[in-house]
Design an enzyme around this catalytic site. Structure first.
Site, PDB file in Angstrom:
ATOM      1  N   LYS A  49      44.267  36.876  47.739  1.00  0.00           N
ATOM      2  CA  LYS A  49      44.202  38.074  48.584  1.00  0.00           C
ATOM      3  C   LYS A  49      43.187  37.740  49.809  1.00  0.00           C
ATOM      4  CE  LYS A  49      41.970  42.686  48.894  1.00  0.00           C
ATOM      5  NZ  LYS A  49      41.224  43.953  47.852  1.00  0.00           N
ATOM      6  N   LYS A  77      35.792  53.641  53.599  1.00  0.00           N
ATOM      7  CA  LYS A  77      35.054  53.418  52.666  1.00  0.00           C
ATOM      8  C   LYS A  77      33.634  54.319  52.978  1.00  0.00           C
ATOM      9  CE  LYS A  77      36.432  49.013  50.739  1.00  0.00           C
ATOM     10  NZ  LYS A  77      36.779  49.611  49.214  1.00  0.00           N
ATOM     11  N   ASP A  93      43.018  52.467  50.900  1.00  0.00           N
ATOM     12  CA  ASP A  93      42.013  51.441  50.391  1.00  0.00           C
ATOM     13  C   ASP A  93      42.743  50.771  49.199  1.00  0.00           C
ATOM     14  OD1 ASP A  93      39.503  50.072  50.434  1.00  0.00           O
ATOM     15  OD2 ASP A  93      38.467  51.779  49.616  1.00  0.00           O
ATOM     16  N   GLU A 139      44.740  48.519  49.418  1.00  0.00           N
ATOM     17  CA  GLU A 139      45.512  47.340  50.492  1.00  0.00           C
ATOM     18  C   GLU A 139      45.738  46.131  49.865  1.00  0.00           C
ATOM     19  OE1 GLU A 139      42.440  47.652  50.444  1.00  0.00           O
ATOM     20  OE2 GLU A 139      42.014  45.646  50.544  1.00  0.00           O
ATOM     21  N   ARG A 152      46.854  45.061  46.956  1.00  0.00           N
ATOM     22  CA  ARG A 152      48.245  44.999  45.958  1.00  0.00           C
ATOM     23  C   ARG A 152      49.350  45.116  46.946  1.00  0.00           C
ATOM     24  NH1 ARG A 152      46.336  50.118  42.617  1.00  0.00           N
ATOM     25  NH2 ARG A 152      44.084  49.280  43.148  1.00  0.00           N
TER      26      ARG A 152
HETATM   27  N1  BES Z   1      38.443  45.416  48.231  1.00  0.00           N
HETATM   28  C1  BES Z   1      38.502  46.475  47.263  1.00  0.00           C
HETATM   29  C2  BES Z   1      37.680  46.453  45.948  1.00  0.00           C
HETATM   30  C3  BES Z   1      36.479  45.760  45.468  1.00  0.00           C
HETATM   31  C4  BES Z   1      35.420  46.671  45.675  1.00  0.00           C
HETATM   32  C5  BES Z   1      35.836  44.752  45.446  1.00  0.00           C
HETATM   33  C6  BES Z   1      34.132  46.336  45.396  1.00  0.00           C
HETATM   34  C7  BES Z   1      35.071  43.933  45.651  1.00  0.00           C
HETATM   35  C8  BES Z   1      33.713  44.812  45.466  1.00  0.00           C
HETATM   36  C9  BES Z   1      39.784  47.180  46.998  1.00  0.00           C
HETATM   37  O1  BES Z   1      40.472  46.925  48.259  1.00  0.00           O
HETATM   38  C10 BES Z   1      39.467  48.508  46.878  1.00  0.00           C
HETATM   39  O2  BES Z   1      39.235  49.319  47.744  1.00  0.00           O
HETATM   40  N2  BES Z   1      39.932  49.418  45.823  1.00  0.00           N
HETATM   41  C11 BES Z   1      40.044  50.695  45.468  1.00  0.00           C
HETATM   42  C12 BES Z   1      41.143  50.924  44.817  1.00  0.00           C
HETATM   43  C13 BES Z   1      41.471  52.438  44.830  1.00  0.00           C
HETATM   44  C14 BES Z   1      41.574  53.082  46.229  1.00  0.00           C
HETATM   45  C15 BES Z   1      42.601  52.589  43.991  1.00  0.00           C
HETATM   46  C16 BES Z   1      38.684  50.707  44.643  1.00  0.00           C
HETATM   47  O3  BES Z   1      38.559  49.652  43.706  1.00  0.00           O
HETATM   48  O4  BES Z   1      38.245  51.808  44.724  1.00  0.00           O
HETATM   49 ZN    ZN Z   2      40.314  45.260  49.282  1.00  0.00          ZN
HETATM   50 MN    MN Z   3      40.369  48.467  49.802  1.00  0.00          MN
END
Ligand code: BES
Ligand code: ZN
Ligand code: MN
Length: 471
Positions: free
Chosen positions: A234, A246, A316, A318, A320
């Site tokens: 990724k 965020k 958010d 993104e 996947r």
């Molecule tokens: N990059 C983030 C996940 C992340 C969070 C990595 C904190 C490292 C530290 C990912 O893109 C994300 O935002 N995931 C969301 C998914 C949700 C919207 C289904 C998450 O984990 O909240």
């Molecule tokens: Zn991310």
């Molecule tokens: Mn994200």
């Protein structure tokens, strides 16, 4: 850092080298004793009878961090396999112990100082380690290899730590190219037009909110005749969340959302540098996830490279989306195995804390192999389930799939839903597949004895896996 083998007794260490003495004092104890004009660094390892590989890794790091704290640029150290310290590690081949020591010396010596002004006295690092004890050509080779691995991990950390303002999808592709310099690795980068032609609608959808163009980089190392190992990382160079922006406490450190890409880049480079006999392909989908005025919206429906349509429930989620297209792209290499690496979910952190990446796969045999390599390399993982029961959560209402959990799955088990989404694409591959959610290991935990910031997971695991994998 230089690691030199020395004959004779550590007692005769030349002047200017701090001598390391490992004691049974409680773990983490560090102190400096002056004996005449020689310095002795005392490091507590805890009871030698309780020693194991995990503790040994931390011990190696604390030797270097103690030296740094003491500003000792040169240290002397005796690793004597017959000593009490190693009594519990007799089953581990001495080459592996030596490799691990070198890896972790290098890792502990690293600091991210690219953006710091160099102090007059220079950077505070250990320049040389004198290793006393029984040596052999195979031990010396193992130490060299460990150093190469440690350096690759550190290069990965430098790339991950680089601020979002300094790394774009275009410069990430350039960084990949630079990392392959002098190595027999073919580098190809696809740009927007080519991706449009191919139909990478999921990746392109995410990219729309940023003024930075996306890239998709392919790294090809031909180490053998068999079907290649394909690694996909990724590469979100900054994850603002997009229109589902965020919150303040979630956006900091999101420049490290390309840590999966950084690990794949440096694992491929390392495989080539170590001349591993297995072919490896690295796939680096790279985007910036921003809420610009052309951004993709919640409710938008994207058509992925596989043909499957995806309803965007959360901009958010993104990672996947870009990985979905990478997994479909992987198919053309007729891989023997595919592993994707991603800082995919905060939920993986909630599930596992800071000490293990989440491992998700439908293949028990592959799970076992990866778990074993994780344990021997020090890049720890823990498996989460990918049962059919979870599949309902990734179905779309107005499209084939949804990129975020719907219904009751919206709140719970987010790391599993992320893996389940990727499985919808990976199931089209005709080979085993695993997903490593490295969000828990994106940055150092206090117990790691490493500098703040990126830890370079899972470069050590990937290289071990490639070495051990029999297609
Ligand atoms: N990059 C983030 C996940 C992340 C969070 C990595 C904190 C490292 C530290 C990912 O893109 C994300 O935002 N995931 C969301 C998914 C949700 C919207 C289904 C998450 O984990 O909240
Ligand atoms: Zn991310
Ligand atoms: Mn994200």
């Amino acid at each position: 850092m230089e690691i030199d083998f020395k004959r004779g007794s550590i007692e005769h260490t030349p002047h200017g080298y701090a001598r390391v003495q490992i004691t049974e004092k409680s773990k983490g104890t560090k102190c400096l004793v002056k004996e005449g004009d020689s310095e002795i660094l005392e490091i507590g390892a805890g009871k030698f009878a309780d020693m194991n590989l995990r503790k040994f890794i931390i011990l190696c790091r604390s030797i270097v961090s103690a030296a740094k704290a003491n500003k000792s640029k040169k240290i002397a150290l005796q690793f004597d396999r017959t000593s009490e310290l190693f009594k519990n590690l007799q089953a581990v081949p001495p080459e592996h112990i030596s490799q691990l020591a070198a890896e972790n010396f290098e890792m502990a010596n690293f600091e991210f100082n690219v953006f710091k002004t160099k102090p007059k006295e220079g950077w505070n690092i250990v320049e040389e380690i004198f290793l006393y004890g029984k040596s052999s050509p195979s031990i010396e080779k193992a130490v060299k290899k460990g150093q190469e691995i440690g350096r690759a991990v550190n290069a990965c950390r430098t790339l991950s730590n680089t601020p979002g303002g300094d790394i774009t999808p275009t410069s990430l592709a350039q960084a990949a190219k630079k990392a392959m310099k002098g190595l027999p690795v073919r580098v190809t980068t696809l740009h927007t037009k080519e991706m449009q032609k191919l139909g990478m609608g999921a990746l392109l959808g995410v990219a729309k909110g940023s003024s930075e163009a996306p890239t998709f980089t392919i790294l090809e190392y031909k180490g053998g005749k068999g079907a290649p190992v394909v690694l996909a990382g990724k590469g979100v160079t900054f994850d603002s969340g997009g229109l589902n922006l965020k919150p303040s406490n979630g956006i900091y450190e999101m420049h490290m959302d390309m840590s999966g890409a950084a690990a794949v880049i440096h694992a491929v480079a390392l495989a080539a540098r170590l001349k591993l006999k297995t072919s490896v392909i690295g796939l680096i989908p790279a985007v910036e996830n921003m809420p610009g005025n052309n951004a993709y919206r919640p409710g938008d429906i994207l058509k992925s490279l596989s043909g499957k349509t995806i309803e965007v429930l959360n901009t958010d989620a993104e990672g996947r989306l870009i990985l979905a297209d990478a997994l479909t792209y992987a198919k053309r290499f007729k891989p023997s195995v595919v592993i994707d690496v991603a800082t995919l979910t905060g939920a993986a952190l909630s599930a596992l804390g800071l000490h293990a990446s989440a491992l998700l796969t439908r293949d028990d045999n592959l799970a076992e192999k990866i778990a074993q390599d994780a344990e021997t390399s020090g890049d720890y993982v823990w498996r989460l389930p990918l049962w059919d029961e979870y599949e309902e959560g990734v179905k779309g209402t107005f499209a084939d799939l949804a990129n975020a959990g719907n219904g009751s799955s919206a709140r719970y088990g987010g790391a599993i839903e992320g893996g389940m989404f990727l499985w919808q694409f990976a199931k089209e591959l005709e080979c085993p597949w695993a997903h490593l959610d490295i969000a828990p290991r994106m940055t150092a935990a206090p117990q790691d004895e490493l500098a703040k910031g990126a830890v370079g997971a899972p470069v050590r695991l990937l290289i071990r896996f490639i070495e051990q994998w029999k297609p």
